[in-house]
Design a protein around this motif. Structure first.
Motif, PDB file in Angstrom:
ATOM      1  N   PHE A  91       0.792  -1.264  -0.110  1.00  8.29           N
ATOM      2  CA  PHE A  91       0.080   0.008  -0.083  1.00  8.29           C
ATOM      3  C   PHE A  91       0.769   1.228   0.016  1.00  8.29           C
ATOM      4  O   PHE A  91       0.611   2.092  -0.645  1.00  8.29           O
ATOM      5  CB  PHE A  91      -0.933  -0.132   1.056  1.00  8.29           C
ATOM      6  CG  PHE A  91      -2.131  -1.269   0.842  1.00  8.29           C
ATOM      7  CD1 PHE A  91      -2.928  -1.142  -0.065  1.00  8.29           C
ATOM      8  CD2 PHE A  91      -1.926  -2.289   1.835  1.00  8.29           C
ATOM      9  CE1 PHE A  91      -3.800  -2.177  -0.346  1.00  8.29           C
ATOM     10  CE2 PHE A  91      -2.767  -3.213   1.429  1.00  8.29           C
ATOM     11  CZ  PHE A  91      -3.758  -3.267   0.331  1.00  8.29           C
ATOM     12  N   VAL A 169      -5.723   3.703   7.098  1.00  7.31           N
ATOM     13  CA  VAL A 169      -6.822   2.752   6.612  1.00  7.31           C
ATOM     14  C   VAL A 169      -7.194   1.587   7.387  1.00  7.31           C
ATOM     15  O   VAL A 169      -8.460   1.422   7.800  1.00  7.31           O
ATOM     16  CB  VAL A 169      -6.635   2.544   5.061  1.00  7.31           C
ATOM     17  CG1 VAL A 169      -7.606   1.336   4.440  1.00  7.31           C
ATOM     18  CG2 VAL A 169      -6.721   3.852   4.223  1.00  7.31           C
ATOM     19  N   SER A 190     -10.491   4.411   4.885  1.00 10.08           N
ATOM     20  CA  SER A 190     -11.608   3.756   4.205  1.00 10.08           C
ATOM     21  C   SER A 190     -12.463   3.446   5.517  1.00 10.08           C
ATOM     22  O   SER A 190     -12.279   3.436   6.600  1.00 10.08           O
ATOM     23  CB  SER A 190     -11.421   2.670   3.415  1.00 10.08           C
ATOM     24  OG  SER A 190     -10.276   2.625   3.089  1.00 10.08           O
TER      25      SER A 190
HETATM   26  N1  PLP Z   1      -4.271   1.636   2.537  1.00  8.68           N
HETATM   27  C1  PLP Z   1      -4.122   0.602   3.299  1.00  8.68           C
HETATM   28  C2  PLP Z   1      -3.153   0.396   4.234  1.00  8.68           C
HETATM   29  C3  PLP Z   1      -4.842  -0.412   2.832  1.00  8.68           C
HETATM   30  O1  PLP Z   1      -4.861  -1.709   3.496  1.00  8.68           O
HETATM   31  C4  PLP Z   1      -5.748  -0.265   1.767  1.00  8.68           C
HETATM   32  C5  PLP Z   1      -6.637  -1.376   1.245  1.00  8.68           C
HETATM   33  O2  PLP Z   1      -6.706  -2.453   1.727  1.00  8.68           O
HETATM   34  C6  PLP Z   1      -5.590   0.965   0.897  1.00  8.68           C
HETATM   35  C7  PLP Z   1      -5.063   1.892   1.368  1.00  8.68           C
HETATM   36  C8  PLP Z   1      -6.704   1.140  -0.221  1.00  8.68           C
HETATM   37  O3  PLP Z   1      -7.859   1.444   0.254  1.00  8.68           O
HETATM   38  P1  PLP Z   1      -9.154   1.203  -0.582  1.00  8.68           P
HETATM   39  O4  PLP Z   1      -9.402  -0.159  -1.022  1.00  8.68           O
HETATM   40  O5  PLP Z   1     -10.270   1.602   0.485  1.00  8.68           O
HETATM   41  O6  PLP Z   1      -9.138   2.387  -1.469  1.00  8.68           O
END
Ligand code: PLP
Length: 364
Positions: A91, A169, A190
Motif C-alpha cells: 500500500f 486505513v 476507508s
Molecule cells: N491503505 C491501506 C493500508 C490498505 O490496506 C488499503 C486497502 O486494503 C488501502 C490503502 C486502499 O484502500 P481502498 O481499497 O479503500 O481504496
C-alpha cells in the motif's frame, strides 16, 4: 454472521459487518440538500472527531480510501516541490505511485517488506532535503506492520513547511491514533476495516495547514479538491451526492464504537492480536513482523510449516470462514489473520480451533 451461505470474513477488509449496521442502510432515502441530511452530517462530524481525536474537520466522501490518497497528493504538494514517501509494502508503494501519477515529484525511503520505519531515517531525510509532505502508512495491511507514527510526527513537527499525511486505513479504530496530539495534518481512511462498515465511504481528518497549502497548489481537480469539500463541510454538506445509506450505517456504528470507548476498542484489538500471536507461535509458525511492530489489526503469519495455504483456505471455507492466503508477493509465504472491527475473542477462538482441525488433518 456465519451461515451456510455466508462465510465469516477473516480477511483484512472488507470485514464482517454487524447485521443491524447492514440493515441501517435500508432506511428510507433522504435528499442531500434536506434539513435531515444536514443533521446527519453534523452528527457524524461530531462522532468522527471523537474517533480521530481531533478538534478539526473530518471530510466524508463517497470513495474508497485511495480517493483520499489522490486528494492528499493533489492538494499538498506544490509545483517544483517534492513529497517524501515511506515505502515498505504494497500500500505504501501504491500511494507513491498515486503521487507520481498526479505529476508530483516523489522521493522514497524504501525498506524491505516486513520492516518498520525508524524515526532516525525520516530525521536524516528531512535534514538533507526540504519536502512539502511526508506520506506514510500507519498500518501496512500487506505485511502486518505498524509504524511509529507518533514518533515520526515529532520529527516532522520540526519542519513547518512539511505536512504530515498518514494513511490510517487499517489502523483507524483498531490501533492507537491521536490525530491532533501526534501532529497529523491529514489522516485518511476507508470504512471497510476496523471501523466495521461496508466499503464505499472514506473519511479524512484534515488540518488548517493542509487547506492553506491547497490554496498554493493549482490543478487540484474537482472531486478531490479539499477546498471544494471544505466549502460544503462548513454547511454540514457535501459538494456531490454522498453515499447516504452508508452514512446511516456509519451513524449507528459510531454510536456503538463510542459506547465501547475508543481506547477500549484499541485494547480489544491488542488482545486479539496477542491471542493470534500466541496461537501461531505455539503451533510452530513464525511471525512476519518483528516484535514491537506487530499490527493490532492484522497478523501476517510466516508459513514456516509450509502448509498449503490454498488447501487451508478451502478447508476453512468449509468451516464457514473466508481466509486470506497472503498478499501479492507474500502469497503462500505468509497468510494473514485479520482481527479487526467488531470481532470478539470467542469468534477468534472459533477461527483458531478450525485452523487446528486443518493442521491435525495434515498430521494424521
Ligand atoms: N491503505 C491501506 C493500508 C490498505 O490496506 C488499503 C486497502 O486494503 C488501502 C490503502 C486502499 O484502500 P481502498 O481499497 O479503500 O481504496
Amino acid at each position: 454472521m456465519r451461515t451456510p451461505d455466508h462465510p465469516l470474513l477473516i480477511i483484512p477488509g472488507p470485514v464482517e459487518v454487524r447485521q443491524e449496521v447492514l440493515e441501517a442502510q435500508t432506511e428510507w432515502m433522504i435528499g442531500h440538500r434536506s434539513k435531515e441530511f444536514v443533521a446527519l452530517f453534523e452528527r457524524l462530524q461530531h462522532k468522527l472527531q471523537q474517533a480521530f481525536l481531533t478538534g478539526g474537520r473530518v471530510y466524508i466522501l463517497g470513495a474508497s480510501g485511495s480517493g483520499f490518497w489522490e486528494a492528499g497528493s493533489r492538494n499538498c504538494i506544490r509545483e517544483g516541490k517534492k513529497a517524501l514517501h515511506l515505502v515498505s509494502g504494497a500500500f505504501s508503494e501504491r500511494w507513491a505511485t498515486v503521487s507520481r501519477a498526479n505529476g508530483k515529484e516523489v522521493d522514497t525511503i524504501e525498506l524491505e517488506w516486513g520492516e518498520a520505519f525508524a524515526t532516525q531515517m525520516v530525521a536524516d531525510a528531512l535534514q538533507k532535503e526540504r519536502y512539502d509532505a511526508v506520506c506514510m502508512i500507519h498500518n501496512e495491511t500487506s505485511t502486518g506492520i505498524i509504524n511509529p507514527v507518533r514518533e515520526i510526527g515529532e520529527v516532522v513537527k520540526g519542519y513547518p513547511e512539511t505536512l504530515f499525511l498518514v494513511d490510517v486505513v487499517s489502523s483507524f479504530l483498531g490501533a492507537e491514533l491521536r490525530v491532533d496530539e501526534w501532529g497529523i495534518d491529514m489522516a485518511l481512511t476507508s470504512s471497510q476495516k476496523a471501523l466495521g462498515l461496508p466499503p464505499g465511504i472514506a473519511f479524512a481528518a484534515v488540518s488548517e495547514r493542509v487547506l492553506a497549502r491547497a490554496e498554493e497548489v493549482p490543478n487540484r481537480g474537482y472531486y478531490f479538491d479539499l477546498l471544494v469539500l471544505e466549502k460544503s463541510a462548513k454547511k454540514n454538506n457535501t459538494p456531490t451526492t454522498p453515499p447516504i445509506s452508508l452514512m446511516f450505517a456509519g451513524d449507528m456504528q459510531l454510536d456503538a464504537i463510542l459506547e465501547e470507548g475508543v481506547e477500549n476498542r484499541w485494547a480489544r484489538h491488542l488482545s486479539l492480536r496477542d491471542q493470534t500471536i500466541e496461537w501461531a507461535l505455539s503451533r510452530g509458525f513464525g511471525l512476519f513482523a518483528p516484535e514491537g511492530s506487530r499490527s493490532p489489526t492484522v497478523t501476517a503469519i510466516a508459513n514456516d510449516r509450509e502448509i498449503d495455504v490454498e488447501a487451508m483456505a478451502a478447508f476453512m471455507r468449509g468451516e464457514g470462514y473466508a481466509m486470506d492466503r497472503g498478499y501479492g508477493k507474500l502469497r503462500g509465504k505468509t497468510f494473514r489473520i485479520a482481527h479487526m472491527g467488531d470481532m470478539q475473542a470467542e469468534t477468534l477462538e472459533g477461527v483458531l480451533a478450525s485452523l487446528d482441525k486443518f493442521l491435525a488433518q495434515g498430521e494424521s
